[in-house]
Design an enzyme around this catalytic site. Sequence first.
Site, PDB file in Angstrom:
ATOM      1  N   GLN B 484      19.578 -24.724 -20.367  1.00 38.01           N
ATOM      2  CA  GLN B 484      18.832 -25.709 -19.571  1.00 38.01           C
ATOM      3  C   GLN B 484      18.367 -26.908 -20.399  1.00 38.01           C
ATOM      4  OE1 GLN B 484      17.566 -23.337 -21.248  1.00 38.01           O
ATOM      5  NE2 GLN B 484      15.428 -22.887 -20.858  1.00 38.01           N
ATOM      6  N   GLY B 485      18.373 -26.772 -21.725  1.00 38.09           N
ATOM      7  CA  GLY B 485      18.149 -27.937 -22.575  1.00 38.09           C
ATOM      8  C   GLY B 485      16.760 -28.145 -23.143  1.00 38.09           C
ATOM      9  N   ALA B 523      10.908 -19.456 -14.294  1.00 45.46           N
ATOM     10  CA  ALA B 523       9.983 -20.049 -13.330  1.00 45.46           C
ATOM     11  C   ALA B 523       9.846 -21.558 -13.545  1.00 45.46           C
ATOM     12  CB  ALA B 523       8.608 -19.367 -13.384  1.00 45.46           C
ATOM     13  N   SER B 524      10.903 -22.184 -14.058  1.00 48.38           N
ATOM     14  CA  SER B 524      10.935 -23.645 -14.275  1.00 48.38           C
ATOM     15  C   SER B 524       9.750 -24.137 -15.087  1.00 48.38           C
ATOM     16  CB  SER B 524      10.957 -24.384 -12.927  1.00 48.38           C
ATOM     17  OG  SER B 524      12.047 -23.974 -12.164  1.00 48.38           O
ATOM     18  N   GLY B 698       8.441 -28.938 -13.534  1.00 48.61           N
ATOM     19  CA  GLY B 698       9.735 -28.303 -13.713  1.00 48.61           C
ATOM     20  C   GLY B 698      10.708 -28.526 -12.576  1.00 48.61           C
ATOM     21  N   GLU B 701      15.480 -24.964 -10.156  1.00 44.16           N
ATOM     22  CA  GLU B 701      15.610 -23.809  -9.269  1.00 44.16           C
ATOM     23  C   GLU B 701      15.649 -24.232  -7.809  1.00 44.16           C
ATOM     24  OE1 GLU B 701      13.748 -20.118 -10.379  1.00 44.16           O
ATOM     25  OE2 GLU B 701      12.536 -21.160 -11.864  1.00 44.16           O
TER      26      GLU B 701
END
Lengths: 153, 747
Positions: B484-485, B523-524, B698, B701
């Site tokens: 995800q980076g 959970a972002s 975030g 998702e």
Amino acid sequence: MTVEVRLNGELVRDDVEPQHLLLDYLREDRGLTGAKRSCDTQVCGTCTVLVDGAPVSACCTLVADVDGREVLTIEGFAELPEFERFEQAFVDHAALQCGFCTAGMLLTTKSLLDERRLSSAEEIRQGLAGNLCRCTGYHAIVEAVAELAGVEA
Amino acid sequence: MTVVERRPLTQVGHSAPRKDAKEKLRGEAEFVGDVVVPRMLHGKVLRSPLAHARVVSVDAREAEAMAGVVCVLTASDLVDLDGYWGHAIKDRPIVARDRVRFAGEPVAAVAAENEAAAEAAADVIRVEYEELPLAATLDEALTAGAPLLHEGPVRPGLFHGLGTLPPRDGNVCYRYRIDRGEPESVFSRADLVVEGEYTFPAVYQYAMETHTVVADYDGDRITVWSTCQHPFLVRAELADLYGVPLSNVRIIVPYLGGGFGSKSYTKMEPLTVALARKARRPVRIQNRVDESMVTTRRHGMRCRMRTAMTSEGNLIAREVDCWFDTGAYADNGPRVTATGGDAAPGPYRWHAYRVDARCVYTNTAPAGSYRAFGAAHLQWIGESQIDELARRAGLDPLAVRRDNLCRPGEEVRGGGKPLDADLVGDVEKVAAAVGWNEPKPPNVGRGVSVGLLAAGAHPVSTAVVRMEADGRVAVLVGTTEVGQGPRTAFAQIAAEELGVPLDQVTVHGADTRFTPYDRSTGASRSTTIAGLAVQRAAKEVREQLERIAGGDALEVATYPDLFRKHFGLAGGELIGRGEVAPFGSGSYAEGPVFWEVCVGAAEVEVEPETGVVRVRKTATAADVGRAINPQLVRRQDEGATMQGLGNALFEEMIFEDGQLLNDTLLEYRVPSFEDLPDQMSCVIVENEDGPGPFGAKGCGEGALAAVPAAVVNALADAGIPMYELPLTPERVWRRIQTLEEEGKWPR
């Protein structure tokens, strides 16, 4: 049995069991871990290497079957001058995330480009359909490959 | 209240190239499967072929005598331990003791000099089973007198985070209820009511890298290389399970080959450590795909929902009952159930609603986290009911949403965080992106969907930023790079605060011995919470530089001079520390940290003769407050969109009597290049309304909840309402036949 392979440009000889898989040979015997194991059924493409320029799934190929042939892995490809162009396109488009599928993606793309089989976005989608990616949603990879192929994404 | 900084940004907000790109492109990036430890053995797990059985005996004598075999682990080797684990509910033995509860449950494990020897030995372990009655489906598990999977008191795990866990009720291991107002009386005065029963499939996350663990148990020290997203939680569970101090357990996480929730919490680590303990040598266990499929999956779910609206188009009430199939062990089922319960009402100005969500044990492989869990389960159902109501009232579904959606600052869930996003703006943007008002060809439909996902998990992260005397910066943070980076985003945040070029910043991988605590990667939450810890740590270094400079303006070129001034030599190091602790109690009730926006739109085309649904366009809103790296934000949404299309159109784990029938990638199809929509748009929305650094929150998702819902609504707009996912050609074709019999097709 003894096999002789031109591996990333270098001629190598090894004694291997007849049932030894190319993927295990590369990863365990040769320390070339860029090819990854995932599906074991020739579906996902993470273990892709080029044999005489054509993409094969190393998870379902015997070392015995590449006796006398040329094998190019990502480690070898990364040493070639043309690699820089591939690298730049994938970096510019952020066409990778976790990186697990990336080696296979690059090698398949190289083979298709070498054979001039990427003349449209449609051909990119069809040509790369044997390489799965779970992270990117493919969109970024199509953009990067389209740039390499000089076609509209 | 977040204070948003107004100075011009040089790093944040720019699409910096990924820090890890070159390593990954050149095949140099190290994954757990590439790790080789001296004296390392290879492990193979013997898994139960039966879904529910008593284990009468395990005879490993022949296996142990085989060439290359070092040892065989069975339950009898673990009698000195309590032996049960599970971060939510401690219901899971390291290997089956007297009973197996799902097909695929580990019964024994072999450690050998190579994988082939381990596999051959596992084949000759003799296990005698006595079959037990099955509760392999929700129906079977919820029937009166159903076989019970677990008995005795519920033992809470270390990290359930859900207050007091209630006692089990039959096979229901957790229940989450929300009551607001009096739905019954509101329904009684409604003009329009839609109700239905819905089915959501179990699906496989398919992170391409399977679960892989290398473990060493040396005296009272445990070292583990693992494909885990949450190393600090795994560390705590292993310390608890093996009775050693936290600091004696070291978890190292190199690059992860995707996760999507499948590597959250503890998975294969307890078993690998047990095998290493017995072998007295390091051991690697690498799952094959069929093994990872029975290690964790997404919950299948059944739902009954009804929604009420006035004839003017006011949404007034909703009632939801849902049952999540968590399989044989709870894994993250309770949290998935609670998050699903939170997502169920949808972000509308209801007069009343009632949600009752249950988490149910069945004799199938355990289910846990998968990207957008809960929201992905419920959003398509709630949103399809709103579209159905709009159709009946002759209203534009987009207008109904515009009129009824909560506004920023309004209550989403009583006692919880108020809405922190502009949902109306978001949905209008995605609708425009798919050409909402343009004429539609025959058999083409468009849909939008709006939802929220309770995001952020427990807000605890710490970070350390070290500046060396040459001005180079190392960021230490326990977040894992799953693809995800975060290493890129954190480097941008640190570079921004310190004014250094991006290539002078390195973000190291998670290693619990050296990197400070981060609650989890999921959970972002990483950019928002761990990113905030990184920002605070970098600021602390900056403050030290300012103190040393004594009023002179800071310039990167003079940093080495400041070190000489402070330390008296060309050495020393400045260390900054950043901490994020809960705002308030950090309880689930007061959460979430932020509401992740799940807003999307789709245009689909159906072929009535075959039932094939082709997705022409998708659009998602990445409502991120502030995009630290816009390109990475967009790439997150694209990935989630594609997973959403798989979940909506064809992904489904098929169980029969508890046996998984499609356990290879040949039979379990995931999206490929050929499934790409013609147009995939991501609209980035930056209202600086997040609690993270620079107003960020975030993402990544929401699209996986929004896209399936938008596709379902688009198909209904084309005349085919569906109540079961995935939307396989067969299912859609059958539905068309039913509609035809009812005189509703063709329209």
